[in-house]
Design a protein around this motif. Structure first.
Motif, PDB file in Angstrom:
ATOM      1  N   LYS A  81       0.829  -1.209   0.000  1.00  0.00           N
ATOM      2  CA  LYS A  81       0.000   0.000   0.000  1.00  0.00           C
ATOM      3  C   LYS A  81       0.859   1.251   0.000  1.00  0.00           C
ATOM      4  N   LEU A  82       1.199   1.749   1.189  1.00  0.00           N
ATOM      5  CA  LEU A  82       1.829   3.065   1.294  1.00  0.00           C
ATOM      6  C   LEU A  82       3.191   3.067   1.966  1.00  0.00           C
ATOM      7  N   LEU A  83       3.739   1.910   2.315  1.00  0.00           N
ATOM      8  CA  LEU A  83       4.977   1.899   3.086  1.00  0.00           C
ATOM      9  C   LEU A  83       6.061   1.054   2.418  1.00  0.00           C
ATOM     10  N   PHE A  84       7.247   1.639   2.325  1.00  0.00           N
ATOM     11  CA  PHE A  84       8.426   0.970   1.780  1.00  0.00           C
ATOM     12  C   PHE A  84       9.531   1.044   2.831  1.00  0.00           C
ATOM     13  N   TRP A  85      10.422   0.034   2.817  1.00  0.00           N
ATOM     14  CA  TRP A  85      11.519   0.044   3.797  1.00  0.00           C
ATOM     15  C   TRP A  85      12.743  -0.675   3.236  1.00  0.00           C
ATOM     16  N   PHE A  86      13.913  -0.034   3.389  1.00  0.00           N
ATOM     17  CA  PHE A  86      15.196  -0.644   3.043  1.00  0.00           C
ATOM     18  C   PHE A  86      15.772  -1.245   4.324  1.00  0.00           C
ATOM     19  N   PRO A  87      15.741  -2.568   4.476  1.00  0.00           N
ATOM     20  CA  PRO A  87      16.147  -3.209   5.735  1.00  0.00           C
ATOM     21  C   PRO A  87      17.574  -2.910   6.164  1.00  0.00           C
ATOM     22  N   ASN A  88      18.486  -2.670   5.202  1.00  0.00           N
ATOM     23  CA  ASN A  88      19.885  -2.479   5.550  1.00  0.00           C
ATOM     24  C   ASN A  88      20.319  -1.017   5.555  1.00  0.00           C
ATOM     25  N   PHE A  89      19.347  -0.118   5.445  1.00  0.00           N
ATOM     26  CA  PHE A  89      19.671   1.304   5.354  1.00  0.00           C
ATOM     27  C   PHE A  89      20.460   1.796   6.568  1.00  0.00           C
ATOM     28  N   LEU A  90      19.996   1.461   7.769  1.00  0.00           N
ATOM     29  CA  LEU A  90      20.624   1.978   8.975  1.00  0.00           C
ATOM     30  C   LEU A  90      22.017   1.412   9.207  1.00  0.00           C
ATOM     31  N   LYS A  91      22.302   0.270   8.630  1.00  0.00           N
ATOM     32  CA  LYS A  91      23.636  -0.303   8.798  1.00  0.00           C
ATOM     33  C   LYS A  91      24.691   0.648   8.251  1.00  0.00           C
ATOM     34  N   TYR A  92      24.335   1.397   7.228  1.00  0.00           N
ATOM     35  CA  TYR A  92      25.268   2.332   6.607  1.00  0.00           C
ATOM     36  C   TYR A  92      24.976   3.779   6.971  1.00  0.00           C
ATOM     37  N   ASN A  93      23.987   3.984   7.838  1.00  0.00           N
ATOM     38  CA  ASN A  93      23.645   5.330   8.311  1.00  0.00           C
ATOM     39  C   ASN A  93      23.421   5.279   9.818  1.00  0.00           C
ATOM     40  N   LEU A  94      24.421   4.807  10.539  1.00  0.00           N
ATOM     41  CA  LEU A  94      24.311   4.654  11.983  1.00  0.00           C
ATOM     42  C   LEU A  94      24.152   6.013  12.664  1.00  0.00           C
ATOM     43  N   PRO A  95      23.430   6.049  13.777  1.00  0.00           N
ATOM     44  CA  PRO A  95      23.240   7.323  14.497  1.00  0.00           C
ATOM     45  C   PRO A  95      24.549   7.808  15.102  1.00  0.00           C
ATOM     46  N   GLU A  96      24.743   9.125  15.086  1.00  0.00           N
ATOM     47  CA  GLU A  96      25.966   9.704  15.632  1.00  0.00           C
ATOM     48  C   GLU A  96      25.874   9.948  17.132  1.00  0.00           C
ATOM     49  N   SER A  97      24.672   9.989  17.671  1.00  0.00           N
ATOM     50  CA  SER A  97      24.501  10.229  19.098  1.00  0.00           C
ATOM     51  C   SER A  97      23.147   9.684  19.540  1.00  0.00           C
ATOM     52  N   PRO A  98      22.957   9.474  20.862  1.00  0.00           N
ATOM     53  CA  PRO A  98      21.653   9.019  21.366  1.00  0.00           C
ATOM     54  C   PRO A  98      20.517   9.974  21.007  1.00  0.00           C
ATOM     55  N   ASN A  99      20.805  11.271  20.895  1.00  0.00           N
ATOM     56  CA  ASN A  99      19.758  12.222  20.529  1.00  0.00           C
ATOM     57  C   ASN A  99      19.228  11.964  19.128  1.00  0.00           C
ATOM     58  N   VAL A 100      20.093  11.469  18.244  1.00  0.00           N
ATOM     59  CA  VAL A 100      19.648  11.118  16.896  1.00  0.00           C
ATOM     60  C   VAL A 100      18.669   9.949  16.978  1.00  0.00           C
ATOM     61  N   VAL A 101      18.961   8.991  17.856  1.00  0.00           N
ATOM     62  CA  VAL A 101      18.060   7.850  18.048  1.00  0.00           C
ATOM     63  C   VAL A 101      16.692   8.340  18.509  1.00  0.00           C
ATOM     64  N   LYS A 102      16.672   9.298  19.420  1.00  0.00           N
ATOM     65  CA  LYS A 102      15.398   9.841  19.900  1.00  0.00           C
ATOM     66  C   LYS A 102      14.615  10.471  18.746  1.00  0.00           C
ATOM     67  N   SER A 103      15.344  11.142  17.849  1.00  0.00           N
ATOM     68  CA  SER A 103      14.670  11.838  16.747  1.00  0.00           C
ATOM     69  C   SER A 103      14.030  10.875  15.760  1.00  0.00           C
ATOM     70  N   TRP A 104      14.465   9.607  15.758  1.00  0.00           N
ATOM     71  CA  TRP A 104      13.856   8.617  14.858  1.00  0.00           C
ATOM     72  C   TRP A 104      12.362   8.470  15.118  1.00  0.00           C
ATOM     73  N   HIS A 105      11.964   8.708  16.351  1.00  0.00           N
ATOM     74  CA  HIS A 105      10.563   8.476  16.729  1.00  0.00           C
ATOM     75  C   HIS A 105       9.611   9.370  15.945  1.00  0.00           C
ATOM     76  N   TYR A 106      10.053  10.585  15.599  1.00  0.00           N
ATOM     77  CA  TYR A 106       9.175  11.506  14.884  1.00  0.00           C
ATOM     78  C   TYR A 106       8.815  10.940  13.507  1.00  0.00           C
ATOM     79  N   GLY A 107       9.821  10.474  12.789  1.00  0.00           N
ATOM     80  CA  GLY A 107       9.574   9.906  11.467  1.00  0.00           C
ATOM     81  C   GLY A 107       8.788   8.611  11.539  1.00  0.00           C
ATOM     82  N   PHE A 108       9.058   7.815  12.583  1.00  0.00           N
ATOM     83  CA  PHE A 108       8.348   6.539  12.737  1.00  0.00           C
ATOM     84  C   PHE A 108       6.859   6.772  12.932  1.00  0.00           C
ATOM     85  N   ASN A 109       6.503   7.795  13.680  1.00  0.00           N
ATOM     86  CA  ASN A 109       5.090   8.086  13.927  1.00  0.00           C
ATOM     87  C   ASN A 109       4.339   8.484  12.667  1.00  0.00           C
TER      88      ASN A 109
END
Length: 332
Positions: A81-109
């Protein structure tokens, strides 16, 4: 987190048999989706196939044929329907800090609810589990509600879906894409002891820190050399007071999503980013009530049909970076 402009793609993609087996149209679709402006920091995209075909300027039949190749190779997952995902994307775009991890929640919502959305949550947690304690705690706190609702069995199901690495590396049967051994038995997704109640004062302090971290992430850390604002290294009492004042005067700024929208708007203003002359905005200037209103009303956006003046020698404009965009995306 849909407005990020720079991402990493390993050069090993050109050694991957699955990717090289794709037709040229299918390869173009992969790069188009990986560099799509609405792709979140989790490698997820809310869109539909006809819309993507239209954006790319490709006939639907040709796009759909190429996209089916990509799906068959497991490079991207689609909920139909409306959702696509690259399973290995984050392996090559690791977060630089814990605050970046927190910011993931906005996009996930912003992602539509589906089984694939649950799979994304499990897959992301598996990757974060391989990082340091600060990253794990940030993830558990930001996604506490979603993790509590997720089924523990999804960890095992997700492992089977992440067998192949589209970037040329095939993980062993006992490892996830993060290179961390998976447990023999599925574990509860949420670790209650890691998510403890906070006082209002502590929650406010964390919110203020997150606003500062978001400013750095969007307007400093993720910008190319020569086009970034001054990094915020200390959250002084004056700066905290400015954030609180904006929160009090505008309800949108009581949520981190409102700050993200604002900083992205700043990012799109060449004058404020220093692309027009030697001057550029800073954190305190951007939080001045009068300046903030002008930014929100688009006063600093370039006039329609006009290009921003090039930055003086020694700097570089957005256009210059876009001309060499693939060089910036590639991880050497």
């Amino acid at each position: 987190m849909s407005k990020r402009r720079y991402r990493k793609i390993s050069v090993c993609i050109w050694n991957d048999a699955k990717f090289m087996a794709l037709s040229n149209d299918a390869k173009l679709i992969v790069f188009f989706m990986l560099t799509h402006p609405d792709l979140t920091q989790l490698g997820a995209l809310r869109a539909n196939v006809p819309g993507l075909a239209c954006e790319l300027g490709m006939q639907f039949e040709a796009f759909d044929k190429g996209f089916q190749e990509v799906l068959q190779q497991g490079i991207v997952k689609h909920d139909g329907k409306l959702l696509f995902w690259f399973p290995n994307f984050l392996k090559y775009n690791l977060p630089e800090s814990p605050n970046v991890v927190k910011s993931w929640h906005y996009g996930f919502n912003e992602l539509p609810e589906s089984e694939l959305r649950n799979t994304i949550l499990v897959g992301v947690k598996e990757l974060v589990d391989g990082l340091s304690q600060g990253f794990r705690e940030a993830f558990l706190k930001a996604f506490a509600e979603e993790l509590a609702q997720a089924s523990p069995n999804q960890r095992t199901e997700n492992r089977e879906q992440r067998e192949e690495d589209i970037y040329g590396e095939t993980p062993s049967e006992s490892s996830s894409d993060s290179g961390v051994d998976l447990p023999a038995e599925p574990e509860p997704l949420l670790e209650p002891e890691a998510v403890k109640g906070k006082t209002k004062a502590q929650e406010e302090e964390e919110f203020l820190t997150d606003v500062a971290a978001m400013y750095n992430a969007i307007l400093v850390d993720e910008q190319p050399e020569g086009r970034k604002l001054t990094k915020l290294t200390k959250l002084t009492d004056k700066r905290k007071k400015l954030i609180r004042a904006r929160m009090k005067s505008d309800a949108a700024f009581r949520d981190l999503g409102g700050w993200e929208t604002y900083f992205i708007r700043v990012h799109n203003c060449p004058l404020l980013m220093g692309d027009v002359n030697a001057w550029s905005a800073d954190f305190e200037w951007l939080l001045n009530v009068g300046n903030m209103l002008k930014v929100q009303e688009g006063n600093y956006l370039p006039a329609k049909g006009k290009k921003a003046a090039p930055k003086p020698a020694g700097g570089s404009s957005v256009a210059a970076h876009n001309e060499d965009v693939f060089a910036d995306f590639v991880e050497g």
